[in-house]
Design a protein around this motif. Structure first.
Motif, PDB file in Angstrom:
ATOM      1  N   GLY A 176      14.757 -11.272  70.685  1.00 59.28           N
ATOM      2  CA  GLY A 176      15.674 -11.454  69.570  1.00 59.28           C
ATOM      3  C   GLY A 176      16.931 -10.616  69.633  1.00 59.28           C
ATOM      4  O   GLY A 176      17.181  -9.856  70.564  1.00 59.28           O
ATOM      5  N   GLY A 177      17.758 -10.767  68.582  1.00 58.04           N
ATOM      6  CA  GLY A 177      19.015 -10.043  68.478  1.00 58.04           C
ATOM      7  C   GLY A 177      20.193 -10.874  68.974  1.00 58.04           C
ATOM      8  O   GLY A 177      20.035 -11.986  69.493  1.00 58.04           O
ATOM      9  N   TRP A 178      21.391 -10.338  68.801  1.00 58.77           N
ATOM     10  CA  TRP A 178      22.600 -11.083  69.134  1.00 58.77           C
ATOM     11  C   TRP A 178      22.729 -11.345  70.619  1.00 58.77           C
ATOM     12  O   TRP A 178      23.304 -12.352  71.036  1.00 58.77           O
ATOM     13  N   PHE A 227      20.852 -14.430  71.133  1.00 62.68           N
ATOM     14  CA  PHE A 227      21.620 -15.535  70.558  1.00 62.68           C
ATOM     15  C   PHE A 227      22.716 -15.981  71.520  1.00 62.68           C
ATOM     16  O   PHE A 227      22.902 -17.176  71.783  1.00 62.68           O
ATOM     17  N   VAL A 268      20.959 -22.553  63.995  1.00 64.90           N
ATOM     18  CA  VAL A 268      21.840 -21.723  63.174  1.00 64.90           C
ATOM     19  C   VAL A 268      21.996 -22.318  61.779  1.00 64.90           C
ATOM     20  O   VAL A 268      22.153 -21.606  60.780  1.00 64.90           O
ATOM     21  N   TRP A 328      16.076 -17.722  62.255  1.00 62.10           N
ATOM     22  CA  TRP A 328      17.277 -16.934  62.027  1.00 62.10           C
ATOM     23  C   TRP A 328      17.014 -15.457  62.311  1.00 62.10           C
ATOM     24  O   TRP A 328      17.849 -14.771  62.908  1.00 62.10           O
ATOM     25  N   GLU A 329      15.856 -14.967  61.914  1.00 63.42           N
ATOM     26  CA  GLU A 329      15.498 -13.572  62.191  1.00 63.42           C
ATOM     27  C   GLU A 329      15.379 -13.334  63.690  1.00 63.42           C
ATOM     28  O   GLU A 329      15.727 -12.253  64.180  1.00 63.42           O
ATOM     29  N   LEU A 349      17.136 -14.772  66.013  1.00 68.74           N
ATOM     30  CA  LEU A 349      18.465 -14.726  66.593  1.00 68.74           C
ATOM     31  C   LEU A 349      19.264 -13.498  66.177  1.00 68.74           C
ATOM     32  O   LEU A 349      20.143 -13.050  66.914  1.00 68.74           O
ATOM     33  N   THR A 350      18.960 -12.950  65.008  1.00 68.48           N
ATOM     34  CA  THR A 350      19.805 -11.873  64.471  1.00 68.48           C
ATOM     35  C   THR A 350      19.037 -10.611  64.099  1.00 68.48           C
ATOM     36  O   THR A 350      19.647  -9.647  63.636  1.00 68.48           O
ATOM     37  N   THR A 409      16.431  -7.202  63.765  1.00 69.59           N
ATOM     38  CA  THR A 409      16.446  -5.826  64.255  1.00 69.59           C
ATOM     39  C   THR A 409      15.270  -5.585  65.193  1.00 69.59           C
ATOM     40  O   THR A 409      14.324  -6.365  65.250  1.00 69.59           O
TER      41      THR A 409
END
Length: 273
Positions: free
Chosen positions: A134-136, A139, A154, A192-193, A195-196, A198
């Motif tokens: 995960g994370g940007w 993404f 998205v 969504w979590e 992809l973005t 923590t």
């Protein structure tokens, strides 16, 4: 360790809703006291992805094997608003119900779920297979590699993965179609979590963690495998020529044997009771 992490007051105030969980299993003919393996599938997959090959093979090598379908996946109950926290809750609850302290094995986004579960469950060890943590950065890589399949997620749609991304060239087309036709979708919030989100908290008890995958994976770059392994103080174990779904690939036996050999050759700490 601070009190918030131990007590998790926010989680007590907002408990995860219960749901019916599908758990498939295979047990060895002779129980020699080996730790059970709990397999956690990635988004869109269910426990069926492990029942195809890995459950039976793991049991044949003397390890009790279990696979859970995360809520909203496979034969588990529906959960359209599920979060990563809810998925991790499912894993922890199933692991805690097993007769012995388990080794957690997560694939793809299921590896991220396992990473979150490790902060709540003292696993004997953990294995992250083709981990999408995960994370940007994830993404961005997903957009570059699969823009048409990633953009719908998205805006609340499902992540779409192709045969070329999931399987190596050696996998027969008929098998690839059969598996891709079974794919479902994760909840919108959980996607969504992914992809973005923590980073997970550190694992409880510092269990050994093995990271493995393919440098030819078309879902995540090889650099992501290296980053994931470094997070746990190791280097990734690589299987060239395989796709993202190592447990369903034509050469499925190689990675599961490597996992079991690692458990046998590197004795893990005693069981916490």
């Amino acid at each position: 360790m601070n009190g918030e992490r131990v007590i998790r007051s926010g989680e007590w105030a907002r408990p995860v809703r219960p749901v019916r969980r599908e758990v498939l299993s295979a047990r060895p003919e002779l129980d020699e006291g080996q730790p059970p393996l709990l397999f956690v599938p990635g988004f869109g997959h269910g426990a069926w992805a492990y029942a195809e090959h890995w459950l039976g093979h793991t049991a044949a090598r003397g390890f009790p094997a279990y696979a859970v379908s995360l809520r909203g996946h496979g034969g588990s109950g529906p959960a359209p608003e599920a979060t990563l926290r809810a998925y991790a809750h499912d894993v922890v609850q199933v692991a805690a119900s097993l007769p012995r302290q388990a080794v957690l094995v997560g694939h793809g986004a299921g590896a991220l779920v396992v990473a979150h579960a490790l902060a709540r469950y003292p696993a004997r060890a953990a294995v992250l297979v083709a981990p999408v943590l995960g994370g940007w950065a994830t993404f961005g890589a997903a957009l570059r590699r699969n823009p048409l399949g990633t953009l719908p997620a998205v805006f609340g749609g499902g992540l779409r993965l192709s045969r070329r991304q999931l399987f190596g060239r050696e996998t027969p087309d008929a098998d690839a179609r059969r598996h891709t036709n079974r794919l479902g979708r994760a909840a919108r919030r959980a996607q969504w979590e992914l992809l973005t989100g923590t980073d997970p908290e550190p694992p409880v008890g510092g269990p050994p963690v093995l990271v493995l995958g393919s440098p030819d994976d078309r879902v995540l770059p090889a650099t992501a495998l290296t980053r994931a392994a470094r997070r746990y103080g190791s280097a990734p174990l690589l299987f060239p020529g395989m796709g993202h779904d190592l447990m369903l690939d034509a050469r499925w036996q190689e990675p599961i044997d490597a996992i079991l050999d690692w458990l046998v050759k590197n004795p893990i700490r005693g069981e916490v009771r």
